[in-house]
Each structure stands twice: as structure tokens, then as C-alpha cells.
Scaffold this motif. Sequence first.
Motif, PDB file in Angstrom:
ATOM      1  N   MET A   1      15.754 -49.488  -1.770  1.00 42.02           N
ATOM      2  CA  MET A   1      14.672 -50.612  -1.989  1.00 42.02           C
ATOM      3  C   MET A   1      13.320 -49.743  -2.250  1.00 42.02           C
ATOM      4  SD  MET A   1      14.536 -51.026   2.154  1.00 42.02           S
ATOM      5  CE  MET A   1      13.239 -51.695   2.553  1.00 42.02           C
ATOM      6  N   PHE A   2      13.367 -48.478  -2.364  1.00 39.26           N
ATOM      7  CA  PHE A   2      12.218 -47.522  -2.869  1.00 39.26           C
ATOM      8  C   PHE A   2      12.348 -46.716  -4.012  1.00 39.26           C
ATOM      9  CE2 PHE A   2      12.206 -47.969   2.109  1.00 39.26           C
ATOM     10  CZ  PHE A   2      11.024 -48.942   2.072  1.00 39.26           C
ATOM     11  N   TYR A   3      11.611 -46.240  -4.512  1.00 35.06           N
ATOM     12  CA  TYR A   3      11.601 -45.454  -5.936  1.00 35.06           C
ATOM     13  C   TYR A   3      10.295 -44.487  -5.729  1.00 35.06           C
ATOM     14  CZ  TYR A   3      11.841 -43.774 -10.675  1.00 35.06           C
ATOM     15  OH  TYR A   3      12.157 -42.862 -11.574  1.00 35.06           O
ATOM     16  N   ASP A   4      10.714 -43.079  -5.429  1.00 33.92           N
ATOM     17  CA  ASP A   4       9.588 -41.979  -5.335  1.00 33.92           C
ATOM     18  C   ASP A   4      10.255 -40.702  -5.700  1.00 33.92           C
ATOM     19  OD1 ASP A   4      11.540 -41.733  -3.261  1.00 33.92           O
ATOM     20  OD2 ASP A   4       9.902 -42.028  -1.511  1.00 33.92           O
ATOM     21  N   ARG A   5       9.582 -39.641  -5.099  1.00 33.62           N
ATOM     22  CA  ARG A   5      10.038 -38.308  -5.386  1.00 33.62           C
ATOM     23  C   ARG A   5      11.615 -38.149  -5.316  1.00 33.62           C
ATOM     24  NH1 ARG A   5       7.446 -34.249  -1.486  1.00 33.62           N
ATOM     25  NH2 ARG A   5       5.617 -35.402  -2.310  1.00 33.62           N
ATOM     26  N   ARG A   6      12.167 -38.851  -4.260  1.00 37.95           N
ATOM     27  CA  ARG A   6      13.501 -38.679  -4.242  1.00 37.95           C
ATOM     28  C   ARG A   6      14.397 -39.057  -5.309  1.00 37.95           C
ATOM     29  NH1 ARG A   6      11.571 -41.358   0.142  1.00 37.95           N
ATOM     30  NH2 ARG A   6      11.265 -40.366   2.379  1.00 37.95           N
ATOM     31  N   ASP A   7      13.723 -39.984  -6.092  1.00 42.15           N
ATOM     32  CA  ASP A   7      14.460 -40.290  -7.380  1.00 42.15           C
ATOM     33  C   ASP A   7      14.034 -39.692  -8.698  1.00 42.15           C
ATOM     34  OD1 ASP A   7      15.899 -43.097  -6.415  1.00 42.15           O
ATOM     35  OD2 ASP A   7      13.636 -43.053  -5.711  1.00 42.15           O
ATOM     36  N   LYS A   8      12.525 -39.097  -8.613  1.00 40.28           N
ATOM     37  CA  LYS A   8      12.269 -38.419  -9.794  1.00 40.28           C
ATOM     38  C   LYS A   8      11.405 -37.327  -9.302  1.00 40.28           C
ATOM     39  CE  LYS A   8       9.848 -38.913 -14.260  1.00 40.28           C
ATOM     40  NZ  LYS A   8      11.074 -38.484 -14.969  1.00 40.28           N
ATOM     41  N   PRO A   9      12.163 -36.142  -8.889  1.00 46.60           N
ATOM     42  CA  PRO A   9      11.093 -35.290  -8.113  1.00 46.60           C
ATOM     43  C   PRO A   9      10.029 -34.507  -8.698  1.00 46.60           C
ATOM     44  CG  PRO A   9      13.573 -34.886  -8.090  1.00 46.60           C
ATOM     45  CD  PRO A   9      13.393 -35.827  -9.216  1.00 46.60           C
ATOM     46  N   THR A  10      10.009 -34.351 -10.138  1.00 45.90           N
ATOM     47  CA  THR A  10       8.852 -33.784 -10.721  1.00 45.90           C
ATOM     48  C   THR A  10       8.339 -34.793 -11.978  1.00 45.90           C
ATOM     49  OG1 THR A  10       9.986 -32.327 -12.406  1.00 45.90           O
ATOM     50  CG2 THR A  10       9.298 -31.410 -10.046  1.00 45.90           C
ATOM     51  N   VAL A  11       7.249 -34.562 -12.447  1.00 42.72           N
ATOM     52  CA  VAL A  11       6.577 -35.230 -13.822  1.00 42.72           C
ATOM     53  C   VAL A  11       5.688 -34.224 -14.329  1.00 42.72           C
ATOM     54  CG1 VAL A  11       6.681 -37.531 -12.783  1.00 42.72           C
ATOM     55  CG2 VAL A  11       4.742 -36.088 -12.348  1.00 42.72           C
ATOM     56  N   SER A  12       5.490 -34.392 -15.484  1.00 41.62           N
ATOM     57  CA  SER A  12       4.655 -33.731 -16.554  1.00 41.62           C
ATOM     58  C   SER A  12       3.959 -34.501 -17.255  1.00 41.62           C
ATOM     59  CB  SER A  12       5.442 -32.632 -17.263  1.00 41.62           C
ATOM     60  OG  SER A  12       6.221 -33.409 -18.371  1.00 41.62           O
ATOM     61  N   TYR A  13       2.763 -33.985 -17.542  1.00 39.42           N
ATOM     62  CA  TYR A  13       1.481 -34.673 -18.354  1.00 39.42           C
ATOM     63  C   TYR A  13       0.928 -33.689 -19.384  1.00 39.42           C
ATOM     64  CZ  TYR A  13       1.709 -36.934 -13.790  1.00 39.42           C
ATOM     65  OH  TYR A  13       2.232 -37.249 -12.628  1.00 39.42           O
ATOM     66  N   PRO A  14       1.607 -33.664 -20.481  1.00 36.89           N
ATOM     67  CA  PRO A  14       1.110 -32.921 -21.817  1.00 36.89           C
ATOM     68  C   PRO A  14      -0.386 -33.135 -22.010  1.00 36.89           C
ATOM     69  CG  PRO A  14       3.427 -33.384 -22.192  1.00 36.89           C
ATOM     70  CD  PRO A  14       2.927 -34.212 -21.016  1.00 36.89           C
ATOM     71  N   GLY A  15      -1.273 -32.211 -22.159  1.00 42.07           N
ATOM     72  CA  GLY A  15      -2.487 -32.264 -22.366  1.00 42.07           C
ATOM     73  C   GLY A  15      -3.497 -32.469 -21.317  1.00 42.07           C
TER      74      GLY A  15
END
Length: 453
Positions: free
Chosen positions: A413-427
Motif C-alpha cells: 500500500m506504500f511506495y518509498d525508499r523500501r521499493d526504490k532505495p536511491t535516485v540520481s539526477y544528472p545535471g
Amino acid sequence: MFNGVKRMVTMLLIGLLGAASPLLAGSLERISRDTHWSGEVTLSGPLQVDKGACLTIAAGSTVRAELPNSKLLVLGKLVVAGSAQQPVRFETVSGWEGIEFIEAEQGSTIRYAHFNSAQHAVSMIATGPRIAESEFRNCKIALRLLREASPLVENNRFVANEIGIDNEMRSSPTIRGNRFEKHSVSAVVASNSARGLIENNRFENNKQGVGIVQPYPDPLRGNRFIGNEIGLYCSQTKNSPLIEKNLFKKNGKGVVNYSFAYPTVVNNRFFDNDEAIRNDQFGSAVVAHNLIRGSKTAIYLNRKSNAQIEKNLISGNELALFVDYSSYPQVRNNHFLDNSMGVKLGIYQSADWEKRSGSKRLVQEQASARNSRNPLLAQAPEQFNDYVDVSGNWWGAQNAALEKAGPDVNLPMFYDRRDKPTVSYPGFGKGDYALDVIRYAPWLKQPVKGVGP
């Protein structure tokens, strides 16, 4: 030709108009005494109703304009006295400049009149006529309130205009009981210190129902927004307007709060919208005691939109709450029932990125590049948590899953760091950044009283 008016069937003059002389089309002629029109009347040039004079147009009359500038200027009084069975018809060339009230005397009325294809059917400055039971179709702007106008606009039908009512410059109309359909820009727009009650209207299949781009001290109450691309759009309205007891159904977006708009959205009903309430770019509404059902997304928060969400019934939506780009709402005492997903964080919801790179500087640089001097940008937040707090809410049947899992588990029921631990933002920053987490504990053990409208 007689004072810019050709008599086609009958034109009864009460009193004398003064000497008449043929004029070139476009020259201004004047009515200086009380005058009555009936039958078919043609305007061959601009005509002015002077102070102290009243022009009355009888039921069943037809007024034709030969040229776009064959307009009717009213400084005195105008009474358009149509009836349901015999409306007054303004059959004019495309782009007709319409009726203009200019600091006119009180007491003008337009009832049961039909306007079609005007540039602006009725315009006014510092005047307050009553406009009722009339129809405006295919106009660029149906009613144009230029400055300090205060008309009563009730029980009219506006169809397929670009703009139905343009409310400007300290004007304060009462807009009540009208129907607005198929406007290509907006049914109603308000800016430049305009205000006015908007109550019990129906906005259907418009590109935009109501657009407000400034603080707006009067409420929007009891309206029905159905099938619009956007029902109600608020921008830079600060702590206004009050949006209460409205119905939003099958709109693309029900309510949009954008760029420092903090309205109070209370006791409304939202059914089957793509997005019921969208808050974007510091749009932080108070959202309380609403029913939101059947949306693709019930509440959407983006770009530092810190809404206060309390005592709403949010039921049967595909997604109850979407949070992205450094938005940190206050979410308490709501009922989240039977939604396919409870809360989802977008890929830009990262306090880690804010702390290490920072968006406030980027926003200010972008504003400077486009020569924006919005002082509200200085109020952008600089402190960020690494979690979105949705504790203190009732999740209905899903409470059992919460009880079984405990306070820190990856739940569907929740989507957060547990589903996608890291993100990146080129630029926009080097390396990877941690996505925020959803804090859902402690949750309520029983329903809250007084939730919903």
C-alpha cells in the motif's frame, strides 16, 4: 437613418432625441431622452444612451448590428425586457463590440436576451446591472468586467465562448445559478484585485471552469464542476479562496492549487476525477472534511506543496496520495479506505538531495533567468525531513496488514525508499541520493468521528 438606428418594423420614441442627421458608419449618435424600441432595429454605427435617458427594448425585439463597432454605449440606463417566450435577440456581425456600460446610472437590467458571436457581448466599468435568464454563445468574451463593476449575474446560460466572464480590476460581481458549457479558455477568470461570490453554478465540459490568479476573498460555494479539463484553478491566491460544498465529478483535475495558493478546500465531494486535488509549486491547500472517491489520484502534491490534509474520507481511488519533489504534507485523522494504493512517493522526493544540492538555489536561478521577481520565492522552505509522515490515520480493512507487519516494513500500500532505495539526477547533483521513506506508524486503531463532508 435616424440617430444611427434604422427602423425595420417599429421604433417608438418617448420624448425627443434632438435633431437627426445622416452620419457615416462608425460615427457616434446619442439618445438623450427616454426611448422605447420594439420589433426589428438595426444599428448602423455606435449609439450612446446619455445620462438621464433610459432605453427600453421590448420583448420579442431583434437588434441587428451592421458593423463590429455598431455598439451600444450606456451612460444612462438600459432595460432589455425580454421574456421566456419572447427573448430579445442581438443578431450581430461576428466580432460585434456589444453593449458597454460606462459608469452608468443604477437600475439597468438585461433579461431574456440572446447574444451570439460578439467580441464582447456586454462590458462594464463601475456599473452594476442585473443580467439574468439570458444566453451568450460563441463570443470571445461574453461578459467583460473591466473595472469596479458589480453586476448580479444569475440564471444565465453561457455556451462555447472563449471566456464566459472576465472579472478584472476591483470588480465584485455576484455570479449565481448560471450554466457554463464548452468554453475554450475558461468559463470564469478573475485577476487584478477582483472578487465576488461564485455560487450554485454549473460548469460542464469547459477547458477550465474557474481560474483565479490573485488573492480572492469571496467563496466559491455550492457549484457543480462536471467533465472539465480543470474544474477550479488557483494561482498566487495566498490564503484564499474558501472552496466549500462544491461537487467535482469526472474532471481531468478537480482543483489545482499552483504557485503559492493556499485555499481552504472543505466539505466538497469529488467523484471519478483523474486527479481530485492537485497542489503544485508551493501550492499548499487546507484540505478538510471532503469526500474523494473513484479518482486515479485523489491528492497530488508536487514541488514543495505542504498541504494540510485532515478528516477527509478518501475511498476507492487508484492512488490516495502522491507526494513528490520535496513536499511534506500534514496528514492526520483521515479515513483511507479501499484504495488500490495508499501513498506513493515520486522519484524527486528526496531530502537527501535537498540537503546536499538544494533546489531553492536552482529555483531562484531559473526565476532570475526569466526575469521573474516574485517575492514569494524567498519563502521557499530550506529545512527537510527524510520522511513523509502519514501516521495518525485510519486505513480500514488495511489496518490488519499494518498490525501484522509492524511500523517499518515494505507494504504494497506504500511506495518509498523500501521499493526504490536511491535516485540520481544528472545535471542537478552528483552521485546517488536516498529517496524518502513513508512513516505510517502509529496508525489509528478505530475510525475518527466527523470525517468527510
